[in-house]
Write an enzyme that holds these catalytic residues in place. Structure first.
Site, PDB file in Angstrom:
ATOM      1  N   LEU A   1      40.376  38.054  44.361  1.00 44.84           N
ATOM      2  CA  LEU A   1      39.127  37.344  43.509  1.00 44.84           C
ATOM      3  C   LEU A   1      37.947  38.177  43.753  1.00 44.84           C
ATOM      4  O   LEU A   1      36.940  37.687  43.886  1.00 44.84           O
ATOM      5  CB  LEU A   1      39.115  35.836  43.804  1.00 44.84           C
ATOM      6  CG  LEU A   1      40.294  35.182  43.338  1.00 44.84           C
ATOM      7  CD1 LEU A   1      40.164  33.742  43.889  1.00 44.84           C
ATOM      8  CD2 LEU A   1      40.119  35.127  41.851  1.00 44.84           C
ATOM      9  N   SER A   2      38.373  39.563  43.774  1.00 44.72           N
ATOM     10  CA  SER A   2      36.956  40.432  43.942  1.00 44.72           C
ATOM     11  C   SER A   2      36.226  40.150  45.268  1.00 44.72           C
ATOM     12  O   SER A   2      35.189  40.167  45.388  1.00 44.72           O
ATOM     13  CB  SER A   2      36.113  40.426  42.820  1.00 44.72           C
ATOM     14  OG  SER A   2      36.940  40.676  41.747  1.00 44.72           O
TER      15      SER A   2
ATOM     16  N   SER B   1      36.222  41.253  48.133  1.00 43.84           N
ATOM     17  CA  SER B   1      35.596  42.197  49.049  1.00 43.84           C
ATOM     18  C   SER B   1      34.366  42.663  48.302  1.00 43.84           C
ATOM     19  O   SER B   1      33.257  43.067  49.110  1.00 43.84           O
ATOM     20  CB  SER B   1      36.466  43.720  49.241  1.00 43.84           C
ATOM     21  OG  SER B   1      36.870  44.133  47.683  1.00 43.84           O
ATOM     22  N   ALA B   2      34.378  42.832  46.978  1.00 40.38           N
ATOM     23  CA  ALA B   2      33.120  43.228  46.156  1.00 40.38           C
ATOM     24  C   ALA B   2      31.977  42.183  46.437  1.00 40.38           C
ATOM     25  O   ALA B   2      30.765  42.427  46.481  1.00 40.38           O
ATOM     26  CB  ALA B   2      33.331  43.425  44.732  1.00 40.38           C
ATOM     27  N   ALA B   3      32.339  40.827  46.345  1.00 40.15           N
ATOM     28  CA  ALA B   3      31.276  39.778  46.233  1.00 40.15           C
ATOM     29  C   ALA B   3      30.485  39.735  47.789  1.00 40.15           C
ATOM     30  O   ALA B   3      29.432  39.617  48.009  1.00 40.15           O
ATOM     31  CB  ALA B   3      32.180  38.509  46.498  1.00 40.15           C
TER      32      ALA B   3
ATOM     33  N   ASP C   1      34.084  45.330  39.475  1.00 41.74           N
ATOM     34  CA  ASP C   1      34.025  44.132  40.279  1.00 41.74           C
ATOM     35  C   ASP C   1      32.637  43.816  40.754  1.00 41.74           C
ATOM     36  O   ASP C   1      32.061  42.765  40.755  1.00 41.74           O
ATOM     37  CB  ASP C   1      34.863  44.019  41.494  1.00 41.74           C
ATOM     38  CG  ASP C   1      36.235  43.929  41.047  1.00 41.74           C
ATOM     39  OD1 ASP C   1      36.721  44.114  40.048  1.00 41.74           O
ATOM     40  OD2 ASP C   1      37.096  43.945  42.211  1.00 41.74           O
TER      41      ASP C   1
END
Length: 334
Positions: free
Chosen positions: A61-62, A64-66, A108
């Protein structure tokens, strides 16, 4: 820096003004990666004490980007650095590519930093142009279902990077077959090659690479069609394009675990699901769907029953979440 987590064990301590050391393969690497990318541009002298917690599953659910977006924004604020939203996107993406080691693009991070509650983000990853397309007033109400398989994963440890290389190899094949100059691998992209070239050369290249290119060109078309569907409020068409995207992900891009494919096949048959696909790159993690809110309870009940019939081992970790679109990353008042 002193960081604690409600999800992972241990604490993270490091000096904000010192160069980042090698990755430790620990949740603290994302904080170090944010520091690494920020220090390339700014002087950092103030650390923070923080606690990090998420309300959705880690993986798919992204996440790592979040978390990178959150660290970049927090570290910048602590050091009186003003960043525009797209600067946050680029810094977080650079941290993931250069420090974490995932060869991803900007998608992302852009969704997280630039997203708006009632709009669709349209992003050109070549020019970095972007705009928010307002939701059509005639579009039916919807919510987003997140169907977490119970199986977590890290993209760095999946075939994600391999797929990137396969797409570049497909592009090299096309250029070679048509006697065009080759660029270095890092500057070779399918989007720079017309689809007509692909149609002429696809039969000559190994089918593995042809399928990767087919996925790219069909996705490119679906994005354009999706914009039109969103602008006209045609949620059924928008959902169908999402289903078609997942079909191509399975058969052309060859991602998705047996668990994710099972969830996708179940939800595709359920009334009230406009459309859906794997979340993110589709290696384990979750499926997402656009859903008519009137059908939420029935969808959750039937999908849970049918999925656990196939995979009873995930009874304690399979989860269903219902969320609504919201504005992107921001600081909240106490």
């Amino acid at each position: 820096m002193h960081l604690e987590s409600k999800t992972f064990e241990g604490v993270v301590d490091f000096e904000i003004d010192k160069p980042s050391q090698v990755r430790e393969h620990h949740w603290g690497d994302y904080a170090r990666g944010a520091k690494y990318a920020l220090r390339k541009r700014f002087e950092l002298s103030h650390g923070i004490e923080g606690v990090i917690q998420g309300s959705l599953p880690v993986g798919g659910l992204s996440s790592s980007a979040a978390v990178l977006i959150a660290y970049v924004m927090a570290f910048a604020k602590a050091n009186d650095i003003t960043l525009k939203p797209f600067e946050v996107v680029k810094i977080a993406s650079e941290a993931e590519r250069e420090y974490i080691g995932l060869n991803n693009g900007l998608l992302d991070q852009a969704c997280i930093a630039l997203g708006k509650k009632d709009g669709l983000l349209f992003l050109d990853c070549d020019s970095n142009d972007w705009r928010i397309i307002k939701r059509n007033a005639d579009m039916p109400e919807f919510e987003i279902g997140i169907f977490f398989s119970g199986l977590t994963r890290s993209l760095v440890n999946s075939d994600y990077n391999l797929r990137v290389y396969e797409c570049k190899t497909a592009a090299w094949n096309m250029l070679a077959y048509t006697d065009q100059p080759l660029k270095t691998f890092d500057k070779t992209f399918l989007r720079d090659i017309p689809k007509t070239t692909f149609e002429k050369t696809r039969i000559a290249m190994p089918q593995r690479f042809a399928r990767r290119a087919e996925h790219f060109y069909s996705e490119y078309r679906r994005v354009r069609q999706g914009v039109t569907a969103w602008e006209t409020g045609n949620l059924k068409l928008f959902g169908k394009l999402s289903f078609d995207s997942c079909e191509s992900s399975i058969h052309n891009y060859e991602c998705g675990s047996p668990e994710l494919i099972a969830i996708y096949e179940i939800m595709r048959q359920l009334p009230g699901v406009y459309g859906g696909r794997f979340s993110g790159a589709g290696f384990k993690g979750a499926c997402i769907a656009l859903v008519d809110p009137a059908y939420k309870e029935e969808i959750q009940k039937v999908l849970t029953e049918k999925y656990l019939e196939q995979f009873p081992e995930y009874e304690k970790t399979f989860q269903v979440f219902w969320v609504k679109p919201d504005d992107g990353a921001r600081f909240l008042d106490n």
